[in-house]
Design an enzyme around this catalytic site. Structure first.
Site, PDB file in Angstrom:
ATOM      1  N   LYS A 168       6.363  12.651  40.830  1.00  0.00           N
ATOM      2  CA  LYS A 168       7.986  12.843  40.528  1.00  0.00           C
ATOM      3  C   LYS A 168       7.957  13.763  39.261  1.00  0.00           C
ATOM      4  O   LYS A 168       7.558  13.336  38.215  1.00  0.00           O
ATOM      5  CB  LYS A 168       8.912  11.708  40.607  1.00  0.00           C
ATOM      6  CG  LYS A 168      10.247  12.068  40.156  1.00  0.00           C
ATOM      7  CD  LYS A 168      11.172  10.775  40.268  1.00  0.00           C
ATOM      8  CE  LYS A 168      11.783  10.198  39.033  1.00  0.00           C
ATOM      9  NZ  LYS A 168      12.884   9.113  39.458  1.00  0.00           N
ATOM     10  N   LEU A 169       8.521  14.845  39.512  1.00  0.00           N
ATOM     11  CA  LEU A 169       8.688  15.893  38.299  1.00  0.00           C
ATOM     12  C   LEU A 169      10.303  15.728  37.866  1.00  0.00           C
ATOM     13  O   LEU A 169      11.100  16.089  38.605  1.00  0.00           O
ATOM     14  CB  LEU A 169       8.406  17.117  38.584  1.00  0.00           C
ATOM     15  CG  LEU A 169       6.830  17.549  39.124  1.00  0.00           C
ATOM     16  CD1 LEU A 169       6.847  19.020  39.167  1.00  0.00           C
ATOM     17  CD2 LEU A 169       5.972  16.995  37.933  1.00  0.00           C
ATOM     18  N   LYS A 170      10.481  15.434  36.548  1.00  0.00           N
ATOM     19  CA  LYS A 170      11.760  15.568  36.139  1.00  0.00           C
ATOM     20  C   LYS A 170      12.011  17.125  35.941  1.00  0.00           C
ATOM     21  O   LYS A 170      10.953  18.041  35.461  1.00  0.00           O
ATOM     22  CB  LYS A 170      11.784  15.105  34.716  1.00  0.00           C
ATOM     23  CG  LYS A 170      11.775  13.597  34.757  1.00  0.00           C
ATOM     24  CD  LYS A 170      13.044  13.040  35.367  1.00  0.00           C
ATOM     25  CE  LYS A 170      12.881  11.388  35.299  1.00  0.00           C
ATOM     26  NZ  LYS A 170      14.203  10.968  35.974  1.00  0.00           N
ATOM     27  N   ASP A 195      13.497  15.224  40.408  1.00  0.00           N
ATOM     28  CA  ASP A 195      14.647  14.191  39.950  1.00  0.00           C
ATOM     29  C   ASP A 195      15.503  15.234  38.901  1.00  0.00           C
ATOM     30  O   ASP A 195      14.644  15.478  37.598  1.00  0.00           O
ATOM     31  CB  ASP A 195      14.197  13.017  39.289  1.00  0.00           C
ATOM     32  CG  ASP A 195      15.500  12.093  38.812  1.00  0.00           C
ATOM     33  OD1 ASP A 195      14.992  11.167  38.238  1.00  0.00           O
ATOM     34  OD2 ASP A 195      16.529  12.707  39.155  1.00  0.00           O
ATOM     35  N   ASN A 197      18.489  14.260  37.610  1.00  0.00           N
ATOM     36  CA  ASN A 197      19.561  13.545  36.867  1.00  0.00           C
ATOM     37  C   ASN A 197      20.893  14.228  36.374  1.00  0.00           C
ATOM     38  O   ASN A 197      21.116  14.291  35.417  1.00  0.00           O
ATOM     39  CB  ASN A 197      18.880  12.907  35.559  1.00  0.00           C
ATOM     40  CG  ASN A 197      17.594  11.905  35.651  1.00  0.00           C
ATOM     41  OD1 ASN A 197      16.498  12.200  35.392  1.00  0.00           O
ATOM     42  ND2 ASN A 197      18.219  10.878  36.242  1.00  0.00           N
ATOM     43  N   ASP A 245      20.744   8.828  43.407  1.00  0.00           N
ATOM     44  CA  ASP A 245      20.278   7.740  42.389  1.00  0.00           C
ATOM     45  C   ASP A 245      21.534   7.459  41.909  1.00  0.00           C
ATOM     46  O   ASP A 245      22.225   6.314  42.241  1.00  0.00           O
ATOM     47  CB  ASP A 245      19.166   8.403  41.438  1.00  0.00           C
ATOM     48  CG  ASP A 245      19.151   7.458  40.224  1.00  0.00           C
ATOM     49  OD1 ASP A 245      18.153   7.878  39.339  1.00  0.00           O
ATOM     50  OD2 ASP A 245      19.534   6.444  39.981  1.00  0.00           O
ATOM     51  N   LYS A 269      17.954   1.103  42.747  1.00  0.00           N
ATOM     52  CA  LYS A 269      17.787   0.364  41.530  1.00  0.00           C
ATOM     53  C   LYS A 269      18.737  -0.806  41.244  1.00  0.00           C
ATOM     54  O   LYS A 269      19.794  -0.542  41.396  1.00  0.00           O
ATOM     55  CB  LYS A 269      18.061   1.320  40.242  1.00  0.00           C
ATOM     56  CG  LYS A 269      17.002   2.486  40.128  1.00  0.00           C
ATOM     57  CD  LYS A 269      17.435   3.426  39.178  1.00  0.00           C
ATOM     58  CE  LYS A 269      16.747   4.486  38.868  1.00  0.00           C
ATOM     59  NZ  LYS A 269      17.272   5.475  37.878  1.00  0.00           N
ATOM     60  N   GLY A 297      12.831   3.118  39.167  1.00  0.00           N
ATOM     61  CA  GLY A 297      12.550   2.612  37.901  1.00  0.00           C
ATOM     62  C   GLY A 297      13.431   2.909  36.575  1.00  0.00           C
ATOM     63  O   GLY A 297      13.792   4.179  36.864  1.00  0.00           O
TER      64      GLY A 297
END
Ligand code: NPG
Length: 374
Positions: A168-170, A195, A197, A245, A269, A297
């Site tokens: 998974k790459l931010k 991801d 965010n 998320d 989560k 996580g």
């Protein structure tokens, strides 16, 4: 079960490398642990919970000090008051604190500790209690934003060498298509996702559509927490499956996002949704709707990691989660370390979480302790 006392422990643990996301760079983690000292029929037990709130208001509206304060002032006293009337159970906890609005991560930590205590007394594992159908789970790894493409490729290569089955790459504006293209060029068709965010807006749709060329498993939370309608609009314009998320804060939010086409996949989560029991309900609802889920996580210690592996063992968790080895973040974990074995992490089989804090490690990392007596 009767709770004699509850301890709130704040730790300070250095990260092995800085971890940069679209919202912060972390070089250490400050876990908040909840220790429930409980007994039944003369048998005493410690139940452990971990609050995943970050120290700053960057991921959600909860943060370390707010969680500790709400536990001290409202949630733990509510458990003490409730048990004066009837025995305290993890199953009944959410209802008994419903009148205390919000603060899901704080609630999740206390519920986890109550559940751990109950299960240790009953000799039942977390996996068994939650409904895990496997003994280990595939391990994905979250890769932060790097200073250069070369540095990123070095990290991704190391993680693949260690056996991680999904990368998974931010991403964030200015660091998205280029790193994805570079990883694809270097490593081929490995399982790969991104991801954001919440770092983008709907105005970035045409740019985000460029990611469709790289056959990603999903794009996670490109838009804001409250942007359910906008995620649905973006999902209709992208081939890459939309995953949420931050937006999925409850079972209702999950149902709403699925029905409105904003989530083809959900990152569950437990801390974000109010606990592992709520997490199971979201798993069940998503499975009913044919929506794959995976376990997210929050840089947990081995305590949270143990609970996450148990949750990820449920049948609807069909995508590898962010459940990496302890060594991904910590040189020293506070429990026996979780290790990668053939790309998988074993679900602890012992009663409750199946792991417990190592006294020396607790001693080394403890920053602050508060004990509340019943
Ligand atoms: O493997 C892990 O525990 C970390 C997974 C991860 O990237 N978590 C992200 C996220 O937004 O999902 C994150 C959470 C909290 C703090 C920083 C990053």
């Amino acid at each position: 079960m009767r709770v004699r006392a509850v301890e709130l422990l704040t730790l300070r643990m250095p990260l092995v490398t800085p971890f940069t996301t679209s919202f912060s760079t972390q070089t250490e983690r400050f876990p908040l642990l909840v220790r429930v000292l409980a007994e039944t029929d003369g048998r005493e037990v410690d139940g452990w919970g971990e609050c995943v709130a970050l120290t700053d208001l960057v991921y959600s509206s909860e943060y370390l000090d707010s969680a500790r304060e709400v536990l001290r002032r409202y949630l733990v006293p509510a458990v003490f008051a409730a048990q004066a009337r009837e025995a305290v159970t993890a199953d009944g906890f959410a209802e008994s604190v419903r009148h205390i609005l919000g603060h899901r991560m704080a609630k999740a930590a206390l519920e986890m500790a109550l559940l751990d205590a109950e299960l240790r007394l009953a000799g039942v594992s977390f996996g068994e209690r939650l409904g895990a159908t496997t003994a280990s789970v595939p391990s994905g790894v979250s890769v932060g934003i790097h200073d250069s493409i070369d540095a990123l490729l070095g990290s991704v290569g190391d993680y693949l060498d260690q056996g991680y089955v999904r990368i998974k790459l931010k991403i964030r504006p200015g660091w998205d298509v280029e790193p994805v293209r570079a990883v694809r060029d270097r490593f081929g068709d490995i399982p790969l996702q991104v991801d954001a965010n919440t770092a983008y807006t709907l105005a970035d749709a045409e740019h985000l559509r460029l990611l469709d060329a790289y056959d990603l498993l999903l794009i996670e939370q490109p838009l804001g927490e409250d942007d359910i309608r906008e995620h649905a609009l973006l999902a209709r314009r992208m081939r890459t499956p939309m995953c949420l998320d931050e937006s999925i804060v409850s079972t209702d939010a999950a149902r709403d996002a699925i029905e409105r086409g904003a989530a083809a996949i959900i990152n569950i989560k437990a801390g974000r949704v109010g606990g592992y029991l709520a997490a199971v309900r979201i798993h069940d609802l998503a499975r009913e709707a044919g929506v794959p889920v995976w376990c997210g996580g929050m840089l947990e210690t081995g305590l949270g990691r143990a609970a996450n592996t148990a949750l990820a063992g449920l049948p609807g968790f069909t995508l590898p989660g962010d459940i990496s080895a302890s060594a991904r973040f910590f040189a020293q974990d506070i429990t026996e370390p979780f290790v990668l074995q053939d790309g998988r992490i074993r679900i602890p089989a012992g009663p409750g979480l199946g792991v417990e804090p190592l006294p020396d490690a607790l001693e080394e990392f403890s920053q602050h302790a508060l004990t509340l007596e019943a």
